[in-house]
Write an enzyme that holds these catalytic residues in place. Structure first.
Site, PDB file in Angstrom:
ATOM      1  N   ASP A 151     128.587 -36.190  42.327  1.00 42.61           N
ATOM      2  CA  ASP A 151     129.396 -36.983  41.880  1.00 42.61           C
ATOM      3  C   ASP A 151     128.780 -37.484  40.627  1.00 42.61           C
ATOM      4  OD1 ASP A 151     130.890 -39.284  41.278  1.00 42.61           O
ATOM      5  OD2 ASP A 151     130.773 -40.019  43.499  1.00 42.61           O
TER       6      ASP A 151
ATOM      7  N   HIS B 288     126.020 -29.754  15.310  1.00 38.56           N
ATOM      8  CA  HIS B 288     127.360 -30.107  15.507  1.00 38.56           C
ATOM      9  C   HIS B 288     128.530 -29.224  15.087  1.00 38.56           C
ATOM     10  CE1 HIS B 288     127.046 -33.924  18.336  1.00 38.56           C
ATOM     11  NE2 HIS B 288     126.322 -33.142  18.604  1.00 38.56           N
TER      12      HIS B 288
ATOM     13  N   GLU C 292     131.328 -30.291  25.952  1.00 41.75           N
ATOM     14  CA  GLU C 292     131.121 -30.393  24.448  1.00 41.75           C
ATOM     15  C   GLU C 292     130.131 -29.228  23.808  1.00 41.75           C
ATOM     16  OE1 GLU C 292     129.480 -34.497  23.957  1.00 41.75           O
ATOM     17  OE2 GLU C 292     128.432 -33.770  22.148  1.00 41.75           O
TER      18      GLU C 292
ATOM     19  N   LYS D  50     123.936 -41.861  26.040  1.00 38.60           N
ATOM     20  CA  LYS D  50     125.021 -41.049  26.069  1.00 38.60           C
ATOM     21  C   LYS D  50     124.507 -39.501  25.932  1.00 38.60           C
ATOM     22  CE  LYS D  50     128.867 -38.433  24.847  1.00 38.60           C
ATOM     23  NZ  LYS D  50     128.752 -37.217  24.177  1.00 38.60           N
TER      24      LYS D  50
HETATM   25  C1  MEV Z   1     126.185 -36.507  21.168  1.00 35.83           C
HETATM   26  O1  MEV Z   1     127.320 -36.046  22.116  1.00 35.83           O
HETATM   27  C2  MEV Z   1     125.084 -37.184  21.478  1.00 35.83           C
HETATM   28  C3  MEV Z   1     124.358 -37.972  20.716  1.00 35.83           C
HETATM   29  O2  MEV Z   1     125.033 -38.704  19.877  1.00 35.83           O
HETATM   30  C4  MEV Z   1     123.165 -38.716  21.122  1.00 35.83           C
HETATM   31  C5  MEV Z   1     122.245 -39.383  20.378  1.00 35.83           C
HETATM   32  O3  MEV Z   1     122.796 -40.008  19.338  1.00 35.83           O
HETATM   33  O4  MEV Z   1     121.069 -39.686  20.655  1.00 35.83           O
HETATM   34  C6  MEV Z   1     123.876 -36.803  19.440  1.00 35.83           C
END
Ligand code: MEV
Length: 440
Positions: free
Chosen positions: A296, A393, A85, A280
Site C-alpha cells: 500500500d 530526464h 516516470e 519525492k
Molecule cells: C524527479 O521525479 C525527482 C527529483 O526532482 C528529485 C530531486 O530533485 O532530488 C529529480
C-alpha cells in the site's frame, strides 16, 4: 453535463460501461474501444482484476520495469519497479551499478513495531478510568485471542496496550494505544480487527464496572484504527566508500563531488521546500517497489512524510557525512510492508515480483525498499550537482515525445541519433520530427 445514478454498483460491467459512455462520451466513438482494449484476453485473470475493487470497467497499466545489479548485504537482486516516470528505473539501475563496484548497499532493521488506537471520549475521573483499564487489560488481550491465535503461534501478536490521556489536546479524549508485531503481514486487517475487539470489550466492561458513576459507564468509542505512522517499524540502508572512489564525473574531482553532494543533502536537511523535492525523489524508488510488490503505497507515503517532519520541521530522509576520507550516505525509513496476505497472494505480477526478490520476508523487503529509495536519491543528487537533472530526464522523455507523435521505428532511430549530440527540449524534438518528415 454529468448525471447522477443510483444502483450503479449493481449493474453488470457491460451496463456500467454503456452508462458511462452514454453519459460522458456521447460523441467519442473511441471511448468504448479504449476501455475494452485494456481488458485481458484471459477471462479468469480479468475477473480477478475486476474483483479487486468495485465498479471496475477496465485495467490501468503501469510499466513494470526491473533495475538489476543491486548488491544488498552481499546478496544480488534485480528489483522490480512499477512506475510511469521515464527516468526512474534508469536512475536506479545506474546507481545500483555504481555501488556494486564499491561494495554494495548495507541494510538493517531497527525495529518492527506497529501501532493502532481506540479513540474514545470519557467524562469522569482519570484515576477511576486508569484503575478500570488496569483491571480490564488482560481481558482485552484475552478476548482478542480468536483473532491473534495464529499470529501468536508464529511469534507475533499484541505487544502491549496503554491508556493515554489526551485531554490536554481535546476535551474528554483518551486512547487505548496498542502496539503489535505482525511478522510478514502488513497487518492492517489484523490490527483493525484486534482494535475493534478491544473497543467492544472495553465498552461492555465499562457498563458493568461498579466503581464508575452512571456517566462514566458510558464510554463513547469514536473509532478504532491502525496508525500509518510507524516510526518504530524502521529500516536503515547505507552505502559508503573512500571519497577518492567517487571520481566518476569528468568535470569535478572526487573531493569536489563529495563536498557538493554533502552540501546538497545538508540543504535538504534545513530547507523544507528542497526537502520535499529531495524526498519525492526518494519516494520515486520506494513507491515503485512498494507498488510492484503489492503493498500500500499511500500508507507508506503518509507514514514516511510524517516521519520526515517528526522534529516539527520537514526535513531530508537521507543524510551524508564525510569522515576520515570516507563518504557515508544513508537513509532511515518507517515502512510497514507485507510479503504475505493482501495482493501478495493474489496478483500474478506481484507474486512474480516477490519471486524475483527471492521470496523476501517483510524485514528483507523493508531493506530492499529502503535501498531503492537511497539509490534513487543518490542518482538524483549526483545528476543535480553535476550535469543537472534535465540532461537525463529529457533523454528519457524523448521517447514519450516520439510516441506522442506516433514516430515509427526508423524515425525513432534517426531522432535518437540526432539527440545524442543535441540538447533535448520539447520544441527541438518537434522540430526534428517535422524536419525529418518533410524530407521524406
Ligand atoms: C524527479 O521525479 C525527482 C527529483 O526532482 C528529485 C530531486 O530533485 O532530488 C529529480
Amino acid at each position: 453535463m454529468g448525471k447522477s445514478i443510483s444502483g450503479f454498483s449493481k449493474l453488470s460491467k457491460q451496463k456500467k460501461i454503456e452508462w458511462i459512455i452514454d453519459t460522458y462520451f456521447p460523441n467519442n466513438d473511441d471511448a468504448a474501444k479504449i476501455i475494452k482494449q485494456y481488458w485481458n484476453d484471459d477471462k479468469l485473470l480479468q475477473k480477478l482484476h475486476d474483483e479487486f475493487i468495485e465498479n471496475t470497467i477496465t485495467n490501468y497499466y503501469l510499466p513494470f520495469g526491473v533495475a538489476p545489479n543491486f548488491l544488498i548485504n552481499d546478496k544480488l537482486y534485480a528489483i522490480p519497479m512499477a512506475i510511469e516516470e521515464s527516468s526512474v528505473v534508469a536512475a536506479a539501475s545506474k546507481s545500483a551499478k555504481f555501488w556494486l563496484e564499491r561494495g554494495g548497499f548495507k541494510a538493517k532493521i531497527i525495529s518492527t513495531t506497529k501501532i493502532g488506537q481506540v479513540h474514545f471520549l470519557f467524562n469522569g475521573s482519570y484515576e477511576r478510568l486508569n484503575a478500570f483499564f488496569k483491571s480490564t487489560k488482560l481481558k482485552l488481550i484475552n478476548d482478542a485471542k480468536p483473532i491473534t491465535k495464529n499470529m501468536d503461534k508464529r511469534g507475533g501478536g499484541i505487544l502491549d496496550i496503554e491508556l493515554r490521556d489526551k485531554t490536554k489536546d481535546l476535551k474528554n479524549y483518551y486512547q487505548l494505544h496498542a502496539t503489535f508485531e505482525t511478522l510478514d503481514a502488513m497487518g492492517a486487517n489484523f490490527i483493525n480487527s484486534c482494535l475493534e475487539q478491544f473497543a467492544s470489550t472495553f465498552k461492555h466492561e465499562a457498563e458493568a464496572y461498579k466503581d464508575f458513576t452512571p456517566e462514566e459507564k458510558n464510554i463513547d468509542v469514536i473509532m478504532s484504527i491502525l496508525s500509518n505512522y510507524v516510526p518504530d517499524c524502521l529500516v536503515r540502508a547505507e552505502v559508503n566508500c573512500p571519497v577518492s572512489s567517487l571520481n566518476e564525473d569528468k568535470n569535478l574531482t572526487a573531493d569536489e563531488f563529495a563536498n557538493k553532494f554533502l552540501q546538497a543533502v545538508k540543504i535538504a536537511e534545513v530547507e523544507p521546500y528542497r526537502a520535499v523535492t529531495h524526498n519525492k525523489g526518494v519516494m520515486n524508488g520506494v513507491d515503485a517497489v512498494v507498488l510492484a510488490t503489492g503493498n500500500d503505497f499511500r500508507a507508506v507515503e503518509a507514514g514516511v512524510h510524517a516521519f520526515a517532519a517528526r522534529s516539527g520541521k520537514y526535513s531530508s530522509l537521507t543524510h551524508v557525512k564525510i569522515e576520515n576520507g570516507n563518504f557515508y550516505f544513508w537513509i532511515e525509513l518507517p515502512l510497514a510492508l507485507g510479503t504475505v496476505g493482501g495482493l501478495t497472494n493474489l496478483h500474478p505480477l506481484v507474486k512474480l515480483a516477490l519471486e524475483m526478490l527471492h521470496h523476501p520476508t517483510s524485514r528483507e523487503l523493508m531493506q530492499i525498499v529502503a535501498v531503492a529509495g537511497l539509490a534513487q536519491n543518490f542518482a538524483a543528487i549526483r545528476s543535480l550537482v553535476t550535469t543537472g537533472i534535465q540532461e537525463g530526464h529529457m533523454k528519457m522523455h524523448l521517447m514519450n515525445i516520439l510516441n506522442q507523435f506516433h514516430a515509427n521505428e526508423a524515425e525513432k532511430t534517426a531522432i535518437i541519433d540526432h539527440f545524442k549530440n543535441n540538447v533535448v527540449t520539447h520544441s527541438a524534438v518537434v522540430e526534428a520530427i517535422n524536419e525529418l518528415r518533410s524530407r521524406n
